[in-house]
Design an enzyme around this catalytic site. Sequence first.
Site, PDB file in Angstrom:
ATOM      1  N   CYS A 193      -2.545   1.488  -4.793  1.00  0.00           N
ATOM      2  CA  CYS A 193      -1.843   2.402  -3.891  1.00  0.00           C
ATOM      3  C   CYS A 193      -0.863   1.749  -2.932  1.00  0.00           C
ATOM      4  CB  CYS A 193      -2.855   3.118  -3.005  1.00  0.00           C
ATOM      5  SG  CYS A 193      -4.133   3.918  -3.923  1.00  0.00           S
ATOM      6  N   GLY A 199       2.207   2.223  -6.950  1.00  0.00           N
ATOM      7  CA  GLY A 199       1.483   3.347  -7.558  1.00  0.00           C
ATOM      8  C   GLY A 199       2.455   4.342  -8.126  1.00  0.00           C
ATOM      9  N   TYR A 236       2.427 -11.861  -7.289  1.00  0.00           N
ATOM     10  CA  TYR A 236       3.056 -10.890  -8.185  1.00  0.00           C
ATOM     11  C   TYR A 236       3.366  -9.548  -7.537  1.00  0.00           C
ATOM     12  CZ  TYR A 236       3.149  -7.154 -11.662  1.00  0.00           C
ATOM     13  OH  TYR A 236       3.480  -6.037 -12.367  1.00  0.00           O
ATOM     14  N   ASN A 270      -5.519   2.489   0.660  1.00  0.00           N
ATOM     15  CA  ASN A 270      -5.154   1.447  -0.290  1.00  0.00           C
ATOM     16  C   ASN A 270      -6.295   0.442  -0.320  1.00  0.00           C
ATOM     17  OD1 ASN A 270      -2.839  -1.351  -0.201  1.00  0.00           O
ATOM     18  ND2 ASN A 270      -3.844  -0.445  -1.943  1.00  0.00           N
TER      19      ASN A 270
END
Length: 503
Positions: free
Chosen positions: A9, A35, A269, A118
């Site tokens: 999220c 998301g 990443y 999240n």
Amino acid sequence: MSDKPREYCGIFGIADHPEAALLSYYGLHSLQHRGQESAGIVTSFYDEEKKKQVMPSYKDFGLVLSVFDKPKIFKKILKGRSAIGHNRYSTSGSSKNPANIQPFRVHYRSGNIAIGHNGNLSNAKQIRESFTKEGVLFQSTSDTELILHLIAQSKKEKQLDQILDALGQIEGAFCLVILTDDALIAVRDPNGFRPLALGRIDGSYCVASETCAFDIIGAEYVRDIEAGEVLVIPHNVAEQGLSEDQLLSFNIPPKTGTTTSQCIFEYVYFSRPDSMIFGEMVDKIRRNLGKALAKEHPINEVIHKKTGTKPVIISVPDSSNTAAIGYASENQKMGHDCKYDIGLIRNHYVGRTFISPGQKSREQKVRTKFNPVKGVIEGRSVIIVDDSIVRGTTSQYLVNMIRECNPAEIHFLVSSPPIISPCYYGMDFPSPEELIANQFNGDIVAIAKEIGVDSLRYLSPNGLVEAVKEANPSPNDYCTACFTSKYPVPVNFGVDKEENELV
Ligand code: SF4
């Protein structure tokens, strides 16, 4: 289509701004990478006709641009000066359930409350089991609903105390935006797994998972929400002219042994390179990972063949661009002749691919997303820099495509260590047996053979942590569990994905 891990999220919140919902929409749009399956916004205002505080909500499956595709959503529905928003990615089973789309919003004895989350609660299973024994009915399969039940069931009288009471009972990874009838509340768990930043715009305050959400609306970064902090921003914060240090801030009591464990994979990443997270720009950290990779694996030790041309370093766009630039510049600094070039072009307009399962179709998906530049690759020693390898399937197809351009040799360098364990703190990884490092018991030569490259090299776990700390010398520590299996918070697995699913 990617075989990279996916974040669950992205969250955004804003208090006391005339265009709260619209700014939330832009904020969510810039957080779309966190998301892609659903998006939602909840606002809060006093309804003069109904003579009460209300919390309208608008949410649906789809990307932010397609969910909020009509101006009347903002003009007629999402009225009010405070808002929270949420982008959600979910696994396939629970994604069918519309009840899982956030923010969640309920009305209970203390008024309205909405929440966007999240992360993942590591004690979700225990909490869910205890509620189930008491006969509590759940609407969703989400951990987040448990927080609402804990708030509603708290014996405390004041709503803020109920919220603090609930937050003291949950464990794991949770960055939250909570909207009440009085305030926007931003919360970050005591370990600080996920990022959450505080921004300021026109005297109002906003919070977001990443600062790229501030840039898009012209807000300035103020600071991070600290690990374990609960920051209360009243709905009239701009009207009162409150400065940041006049806002109420509480601490969630840390569990014994809790230290900060910010997710290092956000730097590797996941977060956008133009964002500042955990107090430092992602771009700077990622560049340093590339430099560390060059120190551990200088290019003169990587290439085998003499080609008469400079070895070429290419990235797998977009997430490894900066690491590849760092790798090239550090090699040049060490006196190794090489150049960075754009050897793979990414098509950003990849939506649904209407192809049937199977190897051929997976390959087609990679071809739809990437195309090699033959003139950059042909006849050269090619070094591909990627940020991580998960299942290895995308890497394999990419290497096949690059081989078709007739390079002299291909070497694959990864700016993080082999991924060996799943994440239980808000990132969706495949099961351990699907991870390529586990399939070959960590045998790098065997993995290189499987991917089809002349050699494969990873950044070491120490190299990763050192490079991050060098670029961001804050005292806070990092979670590295997916690379090391050392989980900073014990995990009591949450609800099974399909359990409790509405049909
Ligand atoms: Fe991040 Fe990996 Fe830790 Fe999950 S396990 S929080 S992805 S470092």
